[in-house]
Enzyme design. Structure first.
Site, PDB file in Angstrom:
ATOM      1  N   ARG A  72      33.964  38.627  29.896  1.00 15.15           N
ATOM      2  CA  ARG A  72      33.502  39.997  30.160  1.00 15.15           C
ATOM      3  C   ARG A  72      32.089  40.221  29.626  1.00 15.15           C
ATOM      4  NH1 ARG A  72      37.556  44.204  31.128  1.00 15.15           N
ATOM      5  NH2 ARG A  72      39.110  43.164  32.388  1.00 15.15           N
TER       6      ARG A  72
ATOM      7  N   ARG B  74      26.385  51.275  36.796  1.00 16.69           N
ATOM      8  CA  ARG B  74      27.702  51.649  37.304  1.00 16.69           C
ATOM      9  C   ARG B  74      27.685  53.045  37.939  1.00 16.69           C
ATOM     10  NH1 ARG B  74      32.200  52.475  38.558  1.00 16.69           N
ATOM     11  NH2 ARG B  74      34.112  51.899  37.460  1.00 16.69           N
TER      12      ARG B  74
ATOM     13  N   ARG C 281      30.798  47.077  30.026  1.00 14.49           N
ATOM     14  CA  ARG C 281      30.495  48.386  29.454  1.00 14.49           C
ATOM     15  C   ARG C 281      29.862  48.388  28.076  1.00 14.49           C
ATOM     16  NH1 ARG C 281      36.221  50.840  31.144  1.00 14.49           N
ATOM     17  NH2 ARG C 281      36.718  48.792  30.305  1.00 14.49           N
TER      18      ARG C 281
ATOM     19  N   TYR D 184      50.426  43.120  38.133  1.00 12.80           N
ATOM     20  CA  TYR D 184      49.712  44.356  38.506  1.00 12.80           C
ATOM     21  C   TYR D 184      50.248  44.934  39.807  1.00 12.80           C
ATOM     22  CZ  TYR D 184      46.251  43.918  34.803  1.00 12.80           C
ATOM     23  OH  TYR D 184      45.649  43.871  33.584  1.00 12.80           O
TER      24      TYR D 184
ATOM     25  N   ASP E 142      36.482  41.162  40.151  1.00 13.04           N
ATOM     26  CA  ASP E 142      37.690  41.503  39.406  1.00 13.04           C
ATOM     27  C   ASP E 142      38.873  40.710  39.948  1.00 13.04           C
ATOM     28  OD1 ASP E 142      38.448  43.670  37.239  1.00 13.04           O
ATOM     29  OD2 ASP E 142      40.159  43.425  38.571  1.00 13.04           O
TER      30      ASP E 142
HETATM   31  O1  CP3 Z   1      31.459  39.410  32.766  1.00 15.91           O
HETATM   32  C1  CP3 Z   1      32.587  39.463  33.284  1.00 15.91           C
HETATM   33  O2  CP3 Z   1      33.534  38.767  32.871  1.00 15.91           O
HETATM   34  C2  CP3 Z   1      32.754  40.432  34.428  1.00 15.91           C
HETATM   35  C3  CP3 Z   1      33.738  40.087  35.483  1.00 15.91           C
HETATM   36  C4  CP3 Z   1      35.165  40.501  35.211  1.00 15.91           C
HETATM   37  C5  CP3 Z   1      35.683  41.828  35.268  1.00 15.91           C
HETATM   38  N1  CP3 Z   1      37.052  41.759  35.171  1.00 15.91           N
HETATM   39  C6  CP3 Z   1      34.878  43.057  35.437  1.00 15.91           C
HETATM   40  C7  CP3 Z   1      35.488  44.358  35.085  1.00 15.91           C
HETATM   41  C8  CP3 Z   1      36.253  39.655  34.984  1.00 15.91           C
HETATM   42  C9  CP3 Z   1      36.218  38.149  34.758  1.00 15.91           C
HETATM   43  C10 CP3 Z   1      37.428  40.457  34.977  1.00 15.91           C
HETATM   44  C11 CP3 Z   1      38.783  39.893  34.830  1.00 15.91           C
HETATM   45  C12 CP3 Z   1      39.934  40.783  34.725  1.00 15.91           C
HETATM   46  N2  CP3 Z   1      40.143  41.989  35.347  1.00 15.91           N
HETATM   47  C13 CP3 Z   1      41.110  40.457  34.006  1.00 15.91           C
HETATM   48  C14 CP3 Z   1      41.348  39.149  33.266  1.00 15.91           C
HETATM   49  C15 CP3 Z   1      40.747  39.133  31.920  1.00 15.91           C
HETATM   50  C16 CP3 Z   1      41.456  39.974  30.898  1.00 15.91           C
HETATM   51  O3  CP3 Z   1      40.829  40.913  30.405  1.00 15.91           O
HETATM   52  O4  CP3 Z   1      42.637  39.691  30.582  1.00 15.91           O
HETATM   53  C17 CP3 Z   1      42.004  41.529  34.154  1.00 15.91           C
HETATM   54  C18 CP3 Z   1      43.379  41.635  33.531  1.00 15.91           C
HETATM   55  C19 CP3 Z   1      41.400  42.482  35.012  1.00 15.91           C
HETATM   56  C20 CP3 Z   1      41.984  43.765  35.518  1.00 15.91           C
HETATM   57  C21 CP3 Z   1      41.148  44.892  35.065  1.00 15.91           C
HETATM   58  N3  CP3 Z   1      39.944  45.247  35.650  1.00 15.91           N
HETATM   59  C22 CP3 Z   1      41.348  45.728  33.932  1.00 15.91           C
HETATM   60  C23 CP3 Z   1      42.557  45.699  33.013  1.00 15.91           C
HETATM   61  C24 CP3 Z   1      40.229  46.572  33.852  1.00 15.91           C
HETATM   62  C25 CP3 Z   1      39.918  47.552  32.746  1.00 15.91           C
HETATM   63  C26 CP3 Z   1      40.292  48.921  33.077  1.00 15.91           C
HETATM   64  C27 CP3 Z   1      39.537  49.878  32.157  1.00 15.91           C
HETATM   65  O5  CP3 Z   1      38.912  50.786  32.721  1.00 15.91           O
HETATM   66  O6  CP3 Z   1      39.533  49.673  30.940  1.00 15.91           O
HETATM   67  C28 CP3 Z   1      39.380  46.264  34.935  1.00 15.91           C
HETATM   68  C29 CP3 Z   1      38.100  46.916  35.272  1.00 15.91           C
HETATM   69  C30 CP3 Z   1      36.882  46.092  35.017  1.00 15.91           C
HETATM   70  N4  CP3 Z   1      36.714  44.813  35.463  1.00 15.91           N
HETATM   71  C31 CP3 Z   1      35.716  46.512  34.318  1.00 15.91           C
HETATM   72  C32 CP3 Z   1      34.834  45.418  34.365  1.00 15.91           C
HETATM   73  C33 CP3 Z   1      33.443  45.364  33.801  1.00 15.91           C
HETATM   74  C34 CP3 Z   1      35.462  47.900  33.741  1.00 15.91           C
HETATM   75  C35 CP3 Z   1      35.213  48.813  34.908  1.00 15.91           C
HETATM   76  C36 CP3 Z   1      34.216  49.889  34.661  1.00 15.91           C
HETATM   77  O7  CP3 Z   1      32.997  49.641  34.689  1.00 15.91           O
HETATM   78  O8  CP3 Z   1      34.642  51.035  34.502  1.00 15.91           O
END
Ligand code: CP3
Length: 351
Positions: free
Chosen positions: A28, A41, A32, A156, A78
């Site tokens: 990640r 964003r 954020r 999910y 994602d």
């Molecule tokens: O630098 C990077 O790694 C960015 C790419 C990336 C994202 N998600 C961007 C993202 C990657 C590799 C992921 C993987 C991901 N997504 C996983 C596996 C890793 C882990 O954390 O276990 C999972 C379970 C997800 C599903 C997911 N997507 C969740 C649980 C969330 C968070 C929800 C929240 O708002 O807290 C996301 C959203 C997400 N994916 C964000 C980012 C940067 C935040 C979205 C935002 O900008 O509001």
């Protein structure tokens, strides 16, 4: 097939070649905790649409590379792009997280197989992002493509809060084992298609996030984790021979880590959660497989001195043998001060 690139530091670590220092990147690393990401964003409040806009995803991927000397970048996307591409609506709400529309019945899950052919069409913007990134980043920096592992994506799809326990998915596994297997198979096929297209577009390393693997009952571990992982790697390697993989079965027991260390094919690294003891992993896992990890992301909320001490402890313990990628034990926390990431990289470069 793209022309094979020179092995990067990340590739050399996964291939367990001796190195002067481990490659460093952070799960990640785009996101954020960076003020410039929060600003970007705002241009697209719908997260799925953000992930389908190549110019925004290219910029988000490049942001951490401008600040920090990372050895790898990971395409901004994602794991829930797969259900989206299969036609299952996915929404993200601030403060709640992702929500995947639940199937009305088992039949709805079975018909998803007919949509596998849509996946690479619907995710074409991800491949466009990778093509642009391959030109934008230095040849020495690895470009990682990724997917969620089938069990985690299925969690999910069936459970609103997978973090609770994946109860609906586990119930399906026991009450309708054929539907459960059919769903895993659909996700294996969709994942092979998406990862293959990412590699063709320029990803030189592929990662599988199995974030909820620790909730798989032991009797199902082989069926739900080991087999899908092996089949995905073999499937992608039919067209991208021996492409390096990183597999992250988050929080699984040490017994299951040992099973994976022995059963995964060559040129695969096993990512470790922060709960895994480094001395144990160096002794029991690293002789069989390259490892990635595993600094506690919470430590990045402390001081540079504490971060440096622990990062160097991890790097030195895994540095006694080849096969270590330095990373966190899970994604970076959104409240991390960016200066602490600079301190972390400095600690590894001087370990
Ligand atoms: O630098 C990077 O790694 C960015 C790419 C990336 C994202 N998600 C961007 C993202 C990657 C590799 C992921 C993987 C991901 N997504 C996983 C596996 C890793 C882990 O954390 O276990 C999972 C379970 C997800 C599903 C997911 N997507 C969740 C649980 C969330 C968070 C929800 C929240 O708002 O807290 C996301 C959203 C997400 N994916 C964000 C980012 C940067 C935040 C979205 C935002 O900008 O509001």
């Amino acid at each position: 097939m793209p022309t094979p690139l020179k092995p990067t530091l990340l590739h050399q670590a996964i291939a367990r070649m001796p190195l002067a220092r481990p490659p460093v990147w952070v799960m990640r690393q785009a996101g954020r905790y960076l003020p410039e990401y929060r600003e970007l964003r705002k241009q697209q409040p719908n997260f799925i649409d953000f992930c389908l806009t190549p110019e925004l995803c290219v910029e988000a991927t490049l942001q951490p590379l401008r600040r920090f000397a990372f050895d790898a970048s990971i395409v901004f996307s994602d794991i829930l792009m797969i259900p989206h591409a299969l036609g299952v609506p996915v929404t993200f709400t601030e403060g709640y997280g992702p929500k995947v529309t639940k199937p009305e019945n088992a039949q709805a899950l079975l018909t998803l197989r007919e949509k596998i052919g849509d996946v690479t069409n619907n995710l074409a913007p991800v491949y466009q992002t990778l093509k642009t990134l391959r030109h934008e980043i230095k040849a020495e920096t690895s470009l990682i493509g990724f997917c969620g592992a089938p069990w985690t994506v299925a969690c999910y799809m069936l459970d609103d809060k997978p973090s609770a326990d994946c109860l609906n998915l586990r119930k399906l596994a026991y009450t309708e084992p054929q539907t459960f297997e059919h769903l895993l198979n659909t996700l294996v096929e969709a994942t092979i298609a998406h990862l293959t297209a990412q590699a063709t577009a320029g990803a030189d390393t592929l990662m599988l996030f199995d974030s909820w693997a620790a909730l798989v009952p032991p009797a199902l571990f082989e069926l739900a984790v080991v087999q899908p992982t092996r089949r995905i790697i073999e499937g992608v390697r039919k067209t991208h021979a021996n492409i390096p993989f990183i597999v992250f079965p988050r929080n699984v027991s040490t017994v299951h880590l040992q099973t994976l260390a022995q059963q995964l094919p060559e040129n695969v690294a096993l990512a470790l959660s922060h709960t895994v003891d480094v001395a144990w992993a160096a002794q029991h896992l690293q002789p069989h497989i390259a490892v990635q990890g595993n600094l506690d992301p919470a430590l990045l909320l402390s001081t540079p001195a504490a971060i440096t001490a622990e990062a160097q402890h991890i790097a030195r313990t895994f540095g006694n043998q080849p096969g270590h990628i330095f990373n966190l034990g899970h994604g970076i926390d959104r409240h991390t001060p960016p200066e602490n990431v600079t301190a972390l990289i400095e600690a590894i470069h001087t370990a």
